[in-house]
Design a protein around this motif. Structure first.
Motif, mmCIF file in Angstrom:
data_model
loop_
_atom_site.group_PDB
_atom_site.id
_atom_site.type_symbol
_atom_site.label_atom_id
_atom_site.label_comp_id
_atom_site.label_asym_id
_atom_site.label_seq_id
_atom_site.Cartn_x
_atom_site.Cartn_y
_atom_site.Cartn_z
ATOM 1 N N PRO A 83 0.867 -1.323 -0.154
ATOM 2 C CA PRO A 83 0.020 -0.147 0.121
ATOM 3 C C PRO A 83 0.769 1.272 0.030
ATOM 4 C CG PRO A 83 -0.790 -1.623 1.475
ATOM 5 C CD PRO A 83 0.415 -2.084 1.105
ATOM 6 N N ARG A 84 0.237 2.222 -0.723
ATOM 7 C CA ARG A 84 1.011 3.593 -0.798
ATOM 8 C C ARG A 84 1.429 4.009 0.551
ATOM 9 N NH1 ARG A 84 2.158 8.114 -3.855
ATOM 10 N NH2 ARG A 84 1.875 10.075 -2.680
ATOM 11 N N ILE A 85 2.720 4.761 0.709
ATOM 12 C CA ILE A 85 3.154 5.366 1.881
ATOM 13 C C ILE A 85 3.192 6.747 1.576
ATOM 14 C CG2 ILE A 85 4.970 5.442 3.510
ATOM 15 C CD1 ILE A 85 5.531 2.537 2.832
ATOM 16 N N GLY A 86 2.519 7.634 2.336
ATOM 17 C CA GLY A 86 2.315 8.958 1.898
ATOM 18 C C GLY A 86 3.829 9.792 1.793
ATOM 19 N N SER A 87 4.718 9.450 2.986
ATOM 20 C CA SER A 87 6.312 10.098 2.804
ATOM 21 C C SER A 87 6.945 9.413 2.170
ATOM 22 C CB SER A 87 6.432 10.286 4.333
ATOM 23 O OG SER A 87 7.756 10.446 4.492
ATOM 24 N N LEU A 88 7.669 10.101 1.310
ATOM 25 C CA LEU A 88 8.661 9.261 0.459
ATOM 26 C C LEU A 88 10.002 8.770 1.367
ATOM 27 C CD1 LEU A 88 10.168 8.254 -2.155
ATOM 28 C CD2 LEU A 88 10.716 10.414 -2.566
ATOM 29 N N ALA A 89 10.378 10.003 2.227
ATOM 30 C CA ALA A 89 11.423 9.376 3.235
ATOM 31 C C ALA A 89 11.096 8.109 4.010
ATOM 32 C CB ALA A 89 11.843 10.543 4.104
ATOM 33 N N LEU A 90 9.929 8.062 4.741
ATOM 34 C CA LEU A 90 9.392 6.907 5.126
ATOM 35 C C LEU A 90 9.454 5.529 4.289
ATOM 36 C CD1 LEU A 90 6.413 7.750 7.586
ATOM 37 C CD2 LEU A 90 8.895 6.801 8.400
ATOM 38 N N ARG A 91 8.784 5.817 3.245
ATOM 39 C CA ARG A 91 9.045 4.668 2.162
ATOM 40 C C ARG A 91 10.155 4.100 2.039
ATOM 41 N NH1 ARG A 91 7.427 6.458 -3.592
ATOM 42 N NH2 ARG A 91 5.703 7.278 -2.515
ATOM 43 N N LEU A 92 11.283 4.780 2.042
ATOM 44 C CA LEU A 92 12.509 4.420 1.847
ATOM 45 C C LEU A 92 13.245 3.872 2.901
ATOM 46 C CD1 LEU A 92 13.722 7.667 -0.302
ATOM 47 C CD2 LEU A 92 13.384 5.292 -1.322
ATOM 48 N N CYS A 93 12.785 4.688 4.117
ATOM 49 C CA CYS A 93 13.281 3.949 5.456
ATOM 50 C C CYS A 93 12.559 2.583 5.794
ATOM 51 C CB CYS A 93 12.879 5.035 6.429
ATOM 52 S SG CYS A 93 13.969 6.201 6.749
ATOM 53 N N ARG A 94 11.488 2.130 5.192
ATOM 54 C CA ARG A 94 10.834 0.805 5.175
ATOM 55 C C ARG A 94 11.829 -0.312 4.610
ATOM 56 N NH1 ARG A 94 8.224 2.520 9.229
ATOM 57 N NH2 ARG A 94 6.109 3.544 8.863
ATOM 58 N N VAL A 95 12.708 0.259 3.782
ATOM 59 C CA VAL A 95 13.617 -0.731 3.046
ATOM 60 C C VAL A 95 14.809 -0.945 4.165
ATOM 61 C CG1 VAL A 95 15.295 -0.931 1.111
ATOM 62 C CG2 VAL A 95 13.155 -0.122 0.691
ATOM 63 N N ALA A 96 15.231 0.098 4.851
ATOM 64 C CA ALA A 96 16.230 0.094 5.756
ATOM 65 C C ALA A 96 15.944 -0.843 6.653
ATOM 66 C CB ALA A 96 16.661 1.560 6.220
ATOM 67 N N GLN A 97 14.905 -0.718 7.353
ATOM 68 C CA GLN A 97 14.189 -1.463 8.484
ATOM 69 C C GLN A 97 13.870 -3.053 7.809
ATOM 70 O OE1 GLN A 97 10.153 0.598 8.955
ATOM 71 N NE2 GLN A 97 10.481 -0.883 10.588
ATOM 72 N N GLY A 98 13.700 -3.221 6.674
ATOM 73 C CA GLY A 98 13.570 -4.770 6.376
ATOM 74 C C GLY A 98 11.799 -4.910 6.211
ATOM 75 N N ARG A 99 11.108 -3.737 6.460
ATOM 76 C CA ARG A 99 9.553 -4.043 6.127
ATOM 77 C C ARG A 99 9.293 -4.072 4.452
ATOM 78 N NH1 ARG A 99 6.138 -0.410 10.053
ATOM 79 N NH2 ARG A 99 4.603 -0.764 8.588
ATOM 80 N N LEU A 100 10.150 -3.432 3.738
ATOM 81 C CA LEU A 100 10.023 -3.471 2.442
ATOM 82 C C LEU A 100 11.159 -4.240 1.843
ATOM 83 C CD1 LEU A 100 8.466 -0.180 1.347
ATOM 84 C CD2 LEU A 100 7.263 -2.274 1.470
ATOM 85 N N ASP A 101 11.217 -4.943 0.759
ATOM 86 C CA ASP A 101 12.518 -5.175 -0.112
ATOM 87 C C ASP A 101 12.920 -4.026 -1.011
ATOM 88 O OD1 ASP A 101 12.429 -7.684 1.077
ATOM 89 O OD2 ASP A 101 11.419 -8.737 -0.628
ATOM 90 N N ALA A 102 12.206 -3.171 -1.567
ATOM 91 C CA ALA A 102 12.671 -2.193 -2.343
ATOM 92 C C ALA A 102 11.500 -1.236 -2.331
ATOM 93 C CB ALA A 102 12.843 -2.885 -3.821
ATOM 94 N N ALA A 103 11.988 -0.101 -2.784
ATOM 95 C CA ALA A 103 11.067 1.147 -2.729
ATOM 96 C C ALA A 103 11.634 2.012 -4.055
ATOM 97 C CB ALA A 103 11.035 2.030 -1.684
ATOM 98 N N PHE A 104 10.717 2.755 -4.883
ATOM 99 C CA PHE A 104 10.953 3.512 -5.782
ATOM 100 C C PHE A 104 10.381 4.793 -5.740
ATOM 101 C CE2 PHE A 104 11.088 -0.788 -7.138
ATOM 102 C CZ PHE A 104 11.790 -1.239 -7.832
ATOM 103 N N ALA A 105 10.886 5.696 -6.268
ATOM 104 C CA ALA A 105 10.512 7.034 -6.312
ATOM 105 C C ALA A 105 10.394 7.378 -8.049
ATOM 106 C CB ALA A 105 11.476 8.043 -5.741
ATOM 107 N N GLY A 106 9.429 7.908 -8.301
ATOM 108 C CA GLY A 106 9.305 8.474 -9.727
ATOM 109 C C GLY A 106 10.168 9.842 -9.692
ATOM 110 N N GLY A 107 10.097 10.592 -10.931
ATOM 111 C CA GLY A 107 10.863 11.595 -10.995
ATOM 112 C C GLY A 107 10.313 12.614 -10.118
ATOM 113 N N GLN A 108 10.813 14.102 -9.980
ATOM 114 C CA GLN A 108 10.690 15.054 -9.608
ATOM 115 C C GLN A 108 10.738 15.254 -8.055
ATOM 116 O OE1 GLN A 108 10.070 17.856 -11.322
ATOM 117 N NE2 GLN A 108 10.730 16.267 -12.858
#
Length: 269
Positions: A183-208
């Motif tokens: 499910p979508r994570i509203g904060s991009l910084a948190l989306r990326l941190c979810r990778v650091a903590q192992g809750r996500l395997d990968a996270a992407f950011a679109g342009g801009q």
């Protein structure tokens, strides 16, 4: 005092300042959360609220008064290009995920990095609504609430453990069949941190995405044994004249290598 000792003392001082200030800023943001706030649109479609401004003012006052020789780059401050000549610059997003914040959701955070020349050396991402405080110092690992975190290992691709723009991630599917993402994570910084903590395997950011969306999370991912780069694999540089970035990926090292190789072989149109 030798230069190396001076640098170590300064980094320890700055790390303590960062933690103290970001947690104070998070408490201020949380005190205004789910209250009746004035908000408006800046630029084409970016929401901003009086809470963003209040938190930015607190961060700027605390950090700049303690480190007057450092540069400053914040989403909610006019850009002062004097930062370009500074060895050290604070890069700040007072509330990352303002839409989520204004909607009363919990997926927002305060995100601050200290960048040396083009690379982050200290990072803090604080999500007060969920009580999560991520911290990293270059070469010293990453923590969540003082416990070490690590990106997941392996190179398999499990789409429900990935987050980001669906049209982009869909390109990793061998058959291009419909995929189900986290499910979508509203904060991009948190989306990326979810990778650091192992809750996500990968996270992407679109342009801009901008420096302030990325710098702190980048170091946290890196110090959690992950990698975060452009889709090309190129290192992301911060505190440049242009602060906007293209498409990005964060993942554990082996998975990151597989994803980057895929996009090298199958470049975006």
């Amino acid at each position: 005092m030798a230069d190396a000792d001076t640098d170590d003392w300064t980094r320890a001082r700055d790390a303590a300042l960062l933690t103290r200030t970001v947690q104070e800023a998070g408490r201020l943001a949380f005190s205004l959360f789910r209250t009746d706030l004035k908000n408006w649109i800046k630029g084409a479609s970016s929401p901003v609220s009086e809470a963003d401004i209040a938190v930015n003012d607190l961060l700027e006052q605390r950090l700049r008064s303690a480190t007057p020789d450092y540069g400053w780059l914040s989403e909610e401050s006019a850009d002062d290009e004097a930062r370009l000549g500074k060895r050290l610059t604070w890069i700040v997003d007072p509330i990352d995920g303002t839409r989520a914040y204004l909607a009363g959701r919990e997926d927002w955070c305060v995100s601050v990095a200290l960048v040396e020349r083009a690379s982050p050396i200290l990072a803090a991402v604080y999500a007060p609504a969920t009580g999560e405080y991520f911290f990293a110092a270059r070469g010293q690992g990453a923590t969540l609430n003082d416990t070490a975190v690590h990106a997941t290992t392996g190179s398999d691709l499990s789409f429900p453990r990935m987050a980001g723009p669906k049209p982009l991630v869909q390109r990793l599917s061998p058959s291009r069949e419909e995929i189900e993402l986290h499910p979508r994570i509203g904060s991009l910084a948190l989306r990326l941190c979810r990778v650091a903590q192992g809750r996500l395997d990968a996270a992407f950011a679109g342009g801009q995405s901008r420096d302030w969306d990325l710098a702190a999370a980048n170091l946290i991912v890196q110090e959690a044994d992950g990698r975060m780069t452009a889709l090309s694999g190129h290192t992301i540089e911060y505190n440049r004249r242009e602060v906007t970035h293209g498409m990005l990926v964060a993942a554990g090292r082996d998975r990151h290598a597989r994803i980057v190789e895929h996009f090298r072989k199958h470049p975006l149109p």
